[in-house]
Design an enzyme around this catalytic site. Structure first.
Site, short mmCIF file in Angstrom:
data_model
loop_
_atom_site.label_atom_id
_atom_site.label_comp_id
_atom_site.label_asym_id
_atom_site.label_seq_id
_atom_site.Cartn_x
_atom_site.Cartn_y
_atom_site.Cartn_z
N HIS A 126 0.86 -1.18 0.00
CA HIS A 126 0.00 0.00 0.00
C HIS A 126 0.90 1.24 0.00
O HIS A 126 2.01 1.21 0.52
CB HIS A 126 -0.88 -0.03 1.25
CG HIS A 126 -1.97 1.00 1.30
ND1 HIS A 126 -1.74 2.31 1.63
CD2 HIS A 126 -3.31 0.88 1.10
CE1 HIS A 126 -2.89 2.97 1.62
NE2 HIS A 126 -3.86 2.13 1.29
N ASP A 203 2.38 -4.52 8.17
CA ASP A 203 1.15 -3.77 7.99
C ASP A 203 0.00 -4.77 8.13
O ASP A 203 -0.23 -5.58 7.23
CB ASP A 203 1.14 -3.10 6.62
CG ASP A 203 -0.20 -2.48 6.26
OD1 ASP A 203 -1.13 -2.52 7.08
OD2 ASP A 203 -0.32 -1.96 5.13
N GLN A 206 -5.26 -5.54 6.84
CA GLN A 206 -6.16 -6.54 6.28
C GLN A 206 -6.07 -7.88 7.00
O GLN A 206 -6.88 -8.78 6.74
CB GLN A 206 -5.85 -6.74 4.79
CG GLN A 206 -5.96 -5.49 3.95
CD GLN A 206 -7.35 -4.89 3.94
OE1 GLN A 206 -8.35 -5.57 4.17
NE2 GLN A 206 -7.43 -3.60 3.67
N LYS A 229 -11.05 -0.94 9.87
CA LYS A 229 -11.10 -2.17 9.08
C LYS A 229 -11.44 -3.38 9.95
O LYS A 229 -11.72 -4.46 9.43
CB LYS A 229 -9.78 -2.37 8.34
CG LYS A 229 -9.47 -1.25 7.34
CD LYS A 229 -8.18 -1.48 6.61
CE LYS A 229 -7.74 -0.26 5.83
NZ LYS A 229 -8.61 0.05 4.69
N CYS A 366 -4.70 2.44 -3.86
CA CYS A 366 -3.49 2.98 -3.20
C CYS A 366 -2.33 2.01 -3.34
O CYS A 366 -1.56 1.80 -2.39
CB CYS A 366 -3.76 3.29 -1.73
SG CYS A 366 -5.01 4.56 -1.47
#
Length: 408
Positions: A126, A203, A206, A229, A366
């Protein structure tokens, strides 16, 4: 083309749509990777926070402020348990994963790296896990290297092992790709990074809504995620880091709460995590995040992952029957399916699907370097949550059939 149907036991063992008041009947919300809808339990926690219990934290000596401070810090302990962190003092509240990555970029990389050092990223990152490192690299004279992808669009850890050198001081990777749903073997990535003394940042935006995350077992050094999220509110996120790394990092911003003592001659700073939480925090956002974690764990992340995996399988099997459609990502992607249709711009796909009551994301997500790697300008993306069922997949496929009829 007929829509594939799977047994209800596979995809409808979870049916929590009734928990989400913003999802009306007949609307297939398939944009959870962008932001998850909020269950009533989270909405209620936010409402209580502003309605009957609101006060500032860490400052007031009156009872309500003390009670809110206890609730705020209880949420920090809840996050620590959620990630299996060693202590709540390893949990820094930030506005989201973007701020968490920028904090590490400025306060750790910006003070620990020097000219000639290298940072290792991957092709599927991202922008939030690319641009902060570029800013640091340009300032310090640090180089950035990029790990390629495997043929099924996962980060190629064999290539990572061949590329990494002692000059690499930081590796920053997506735990789950926001475009492809590719799940990283994070422990192997940590082992490779640590073999040359590099630190690993993951990261987890998700990942945390879909799989159980244990930072101790993953052996990473930094972990970030965004609350919105994870079925929580916007404007709140988490940075976890090893305590010795936090201790060595200077503050990101100056202001109230992050100090030990202030004088015009010199200011000393509070220990972590307070050192990184300048100003009045997003108090009610933290309470909403606590409620969101309680919600997903009451269902079970293993069950959520199995449910979304079944929906991904159903979707990929149905869409693979459309000759003009290209699927991206691995077969076992985590809750996300990206695709393109020959001769149709993804924005047109999204618009036509919206007319049919199906909400998907269309664009570069992104992740423009990844789009270049895939050989497209953009994709359409369907992403799933606990509220989705096989009926949503059927609606998606019907909508795509209409797209192909319109565009021939």
């Amino acid at each position: 083309m007929s829509v594939l149907i799977v047994p209800k036991t596979e995809t409808e063992a979870l049916d929590h749509r009734a928990d989400f008041p913003a999802i009306p009947a007949g609307w297939a919300y398939l944009d959870t990777a962008a932001t998850a809808q909020k269950p009533q339990a989270v909405i209620d926690a936010i409402t209580r926070g502003y309605d009957t219990t609101y006060a500032t934290v860490h400052r007031g000596v009156y009872q309500r402020s003390a009670d809110m401070t206890l609730a705020f810090e209880a949420a920090r302990r809840r996050v620590a348990a959620f990630l299996n962190a060693g202590s709540e003092n390893e949990i820094v509240f930030v506005r989201g994963a973007t701020e968490g990555i920028n904090l590490v970029a400025q306060c750790w990389a910006g003070t620990q790296l020097k000219a000639g050092d290298r940072i290792l990223l991957s092709q599927l990152e991202h922008h939030s896990n690319i641009v902060p490192w570029q800013m640091v690299a340009e300032r310090l004279g640090v180089a950035i290297d990029v790990i390629p992808l495997t043929p099924d669009h996962k980060i190629d850890l064999d290539a990572m092992g061949a590329m990494i050198t002692p000059a690499h001081k930081l590796v920053a990777l997506a735990h789950v790709s926001n475009v492809l749903g590719s799940l990283l073997d994070a422990r192997r990535a940590a082992d490779i990074a640590h073999s040359v003394g590099a630190r690993l940042l993951l990261d987890g935006c998700q990942a945390v809504p879909r799989i159980a995350v244990d930072v101790a077992a993953l052996d990473c050094d930094f972990y970030v995620f965004s609350g919105h999220k994870l079925y929580g509110p916007t404007g709140i996120g988490v940075l976890w880091a090893r305590p010795e790394l936090l201790d060595a990092m200077p503050p990101y911003q100056g202001g109230g709460s992050m100090i030990d003592k202030v004088s015009f001659a010199k200011t000393t700073y509070a220990p972590p995590p307070g050192r990184f939480e300048a100003g009045t925090p997003h108090i009610v956002g933290v309470l909403g995040l606590h409620a969101a974690i309680d919600y997903v764990e009451s269902i079970g992340l293993d069950r959520i992952h199995a449910h979304e995996t079944a929906l991904v399988t159903l979707t990929r099997e149905a869409l693979s029957q459309i000759n003009s459609l290209t699927l991206f990502g691995p077969e076992d992607s985590a809750g996300i399916v990206s695709f393109s249709i020959q001769g149709v711009h993804p924005h047109d796909i999204g618009t036509i699907l919206d007319e049919a009551g199906v909400a998907v994301r269309a664009g570069h997500h992104c992740a423009q370097p990844l789009m270049e790697t895939l050989g497209v300008d953009a994709t359409a993306r369907a992403s799933f949550g606990v509220y989705n069922t096989a009926d949503d997949v059927a609606a998606l496929v019907r909508g795509i059939e209409r797209v192909t009829r319109i565009f021939g």
